[in-house]
Design a protein around this motif. Sequence first.
Motif, short mmCIF file in Angstrom:
data_model
loop_
_atom_site.label_atom_id
_atom_site.label_comp_id
_atom_site.label_asym_id
_atom_site.label_seq_id
_atom_site.Cartn_x
_atom_site.Cartn_y
_atom_site.Cartn_z
N GLU A 19 -18.02 -9.14 3.51
CA GLU A 19 -18.60 -7.80 3.54
C GLU A 19 -20.12 -7.87 3.73
OE1 GLU A 19 -17.30 -5.58 0.16
OE2 GLU A 19 -18.30 -3.78 0.84
N ARG A 21 -13.02 -6.46 -5.22
CA ARG A 21 -13.59 -7.53 -4.41
C ARG A 21 -13.34 -8.90 -5.05
NH1 ARG A 21 -18.79 -4.69 -4.33
NH2 ARG A 21 -19.01 -3.62 -2.36
N VAL A 60 0.85 -1.20 0.00
CA VAL A 60 0.00 0.00 0.00
C VAL A 60 0.88 1.25 0.00
CG1 VAL A 60 -1.57 1.38 1.40
CG2 VAL A 60 -2.04 -1.03 1.04
N ARG A 102 -9.96 -2.98 1.04
CA ARG A 102 -11.31 -3.31 1.50
C ARG A 102 -12.26 -3.45 0.31
NH1 ARG A 102 -12.91 0.11 6.82
NH2 ARG A 102 -10.87 0.26 7.77
N GLY A 141 -6.17 2.96 -6.54
CA GLY A 141 -7.37 3.79 -6.59
C GLY A 141 -8.08 3.69 -7.93
N PRO A 184 -11.56 0.53 -5.15
CA PRO A 184 -12.59 1.56 -5.14
C PRO A 184 -13.92 1.05 -5.73
CG PRO A 184 -11.06 1.92 -6.93
CD PRO A 184 -10.54 0.76 -6.16
N PHE A 185 -14.97 1.45 -5.10
CA PHE A 185 -16.34 1.02 -5.39
C PHE A 185 -16.43 -0.44 -5.81
CE2 PHE A 185 -15.33 2.41 -9.71
CZ PHE A 185 -14.69 3.61 -9.50
N GLY A 186 -15.82 -1.27 -4.97
CA GLY A 186 -16.03 -2.71 -5.13
C GLY A 186 -15.27 -3.36 -6.25
N PRO A 215 -9.98 1.47 -10.76
CA PRO A 215 -10.64 0.16 -10.91
C PRO A 215 -10.00 -0.73 -11.96
CG PRO A 215 -12.05 1.96 -11.69
CD PRO A 215 -10.90 2.58 -10.97
N GLU A 223 -19.23 -3.97 8.80
CA GLU A 223 -20.00 -2.92 9.48
C GLU A 223 -21.40 -2.73 8.87
OE1 GLU A 223 -17.89 0.72 9.68
OE2 GLU A 223 -19.56 1.79 10.61
N TYR A 224 -21.49 -2.79 7.54
CA TYR A 224 -22.78 -2.55 6.89
C TYR A 224 -23.42 -3.84 6.41
CZ TYR A 224 -20.75 2.09 6.83
OH TYR A 224 -20.17 3.26 7.20
#
Lengths: 308, 415
Positions: free
Chosen positions: A266, A258, A138, A250, A164, A253-255, A166, A271-272
């Motif tokens: 997730e 994944r 990172v 995580r 950052g 950016p915007f998934g 995609p 958290e969500y």
Amino acid sequence: MAQISEPIQTTRDSRGWWARNQMRAAPWLFLAPGIVFFAVYVVLPIFQSFHISFYRWDGLGEATPVGLDNYRQLLDDRAFYVSLRNNLTWLLLYLLAIPAGLMIALFLNQQIRGMRLYKSLFFFPFVISQVVVGLVFVWFYNPAIGLWNPLIGLFGFAPMNILGNPQTVTYGIIAAGLWPQIAYCMILYLTGLNAVDPEQVEAARLDGAKGLKMLWYVILPQLRPATFIAVVVTVIGALRSFDMVSVMTRGGPFGSSRVLAYYMFEVSLSEYGFRMGYGAAIAVVLFLIMLVYIAFFLWRMWREEREA
Amino acid sequence: MRFTFKGAAAMLALTTALALPASAELTGDLRIFFNDQNPAPRAAIEGAVERFQALHPGLNIDLTLIDREANKTQIRNYLTANAPDVNGWYAGNRMRPYVSAGLFEDVSDLWEGPMGEELASTLPALTLDGKQWGVPYSYYQWGIYYREDIYAELGLTPAATWEEEKANCQVILDSGRKCYAIGSRHPWTTGGWFDYLNLRTHGYDFHMELTAGEVAWTDERVRETFAKWRELLDMGAFIDNPTAYDWQEALPFVVNGEATAYLMGNFVVAPLKEAGLTDDNLGFYPFPEITPGIPRAEDAPTDTLHIPAQAQNKEAARAFLLYVASAENQALMNEILGQLPINSTAEVGDDKFIQAGFEMLSTAPGGIAQFFDRDTDAEMASVGMEGFQEFMMFPDNLDEILNRLDAVRQRVAAR
């Protein structure tokens, strides 16, 4: 018959059940703790996941049976397809660790002063935690302070925002993941090279084999067990690539970075999240994909055993 | 020293006993799970517990501090098994799963007393299904933190309207700086921008309808909000590559003067000051007006305490919540926290930013929103903020993003 067997039976009985069955029972006794834990923590949860995937459940209240709804929802979930595609990218590129590991192993398999030190240096990334590897990368990629942009700047490339963007983020994470994985494959091959029969090499050399031909026809066939393990370990490592994604982006950016394992986490535990049924459905899909590979390799192993 | 402290505690106990003759002496255990281990929150809750202990010497108080992030998952375990008597959480829709599952105690009785009037500003945020489920102890403002020295150098004053804001930004851009720092690697920071653009463009009521899932994301008014955002994006107002940084990693841009402002919660002040900024070169102003005449509403996330339904000592827990709500305690706790007390009769710290926040929030006629991820359903929040993150990078994807968000809204509404 009865007359003969009777005295034998009495002597057997006098030894007791344990004495008679010791040889057969001992392996199972030693296996028992492992079997119990495997059943409770691996096998049972697999069936539980299948079960939960047919419900809508937030982990707290009542679970509502919804039939195949979760799977139907998966079918038009963009994030699911992105994760699936990334999983495939991981799978393909992660396999590069095997030839790369083999090359380094061949290179390091020499008798030179200080070779042990070089070997340990190459093995080093596998020893440090995945989380640390992720963090190091990172910072390496960080467009403000990282070394990556000055490095490619030397060759005249424009600065990049690898994690950052995609388009590039998944490749950036895979590169970070490859670093320890190559070291792992290298170790597998180094141990394999120790077992290569020197007489066969000698014989091949007398027949005039050298270079790539020697590698392909003499060395590689003898390294087959190592290759097999390397492929299995790498494929499974690619499919459950969770920690790198979690530490480095995580899923953002915007998934776009994944993978299925991370998406499952997730959806169900972050958290969500707390959509347990949906998360379980993803887990089931991931399990089925893994099952294809595992079944294929088990079948191959079984076939080879039979041929041998 | 110890003797005098004990004496003081006894005196304090005596005076309260006189003041509240009706309250019976509390005994037994009181287990509190507090959801922050950082130094300031820790000192604040420990102080509150110490003072409450002095009031009730017969009570055996056990305080457990849980990491803020870890608590977000652990709460599900401890509310269902081995519940404490008091636990820390957040106001707004974030309470919903626990209220629906019957895991939070209804504390409407506490709000019926004088406490309800003193905490009136957050009553809506603590109300679900017409009842109250907890007691707030602190909140903090959101707004624009900016470099006063750079503004002075460029001859700018903080904007009050959208046109002024954009004009200021153009001057800043022309000076070779960026207007706003933002780190959107963890996309919640974009929720702040959406909240404010939407609150200022269409007002509190519309924002609440949207976050409650009653308005379609494909609504023309939502597009108007995004159009305002796009104006800034087209100017190049934000730092480059925001997705590469988290909110802390974006701080150096402000500290080094490469970006002049940061839309953030008040918690940004502490790290900025640690990095070398002072009251002289760091300033604060409320997000400027966009649509004239709309009552000004603000984001102010509220931290709360609750009683689990399975608590053992609810009597003591209620007394503790009442004490936490009191003006005296809220002033002391928030002095340490560097945040704002909710009790309207509590004293506010004399810090520059605390004062500015108090002034801004106590005069907000529009209403107080919690924050995007606390006002919306959890799934909607995560997909929504991801969409904002994407919009900031690819503004042309707006239609696709809004369709996606609305699909999630419809699914959430259907269950």
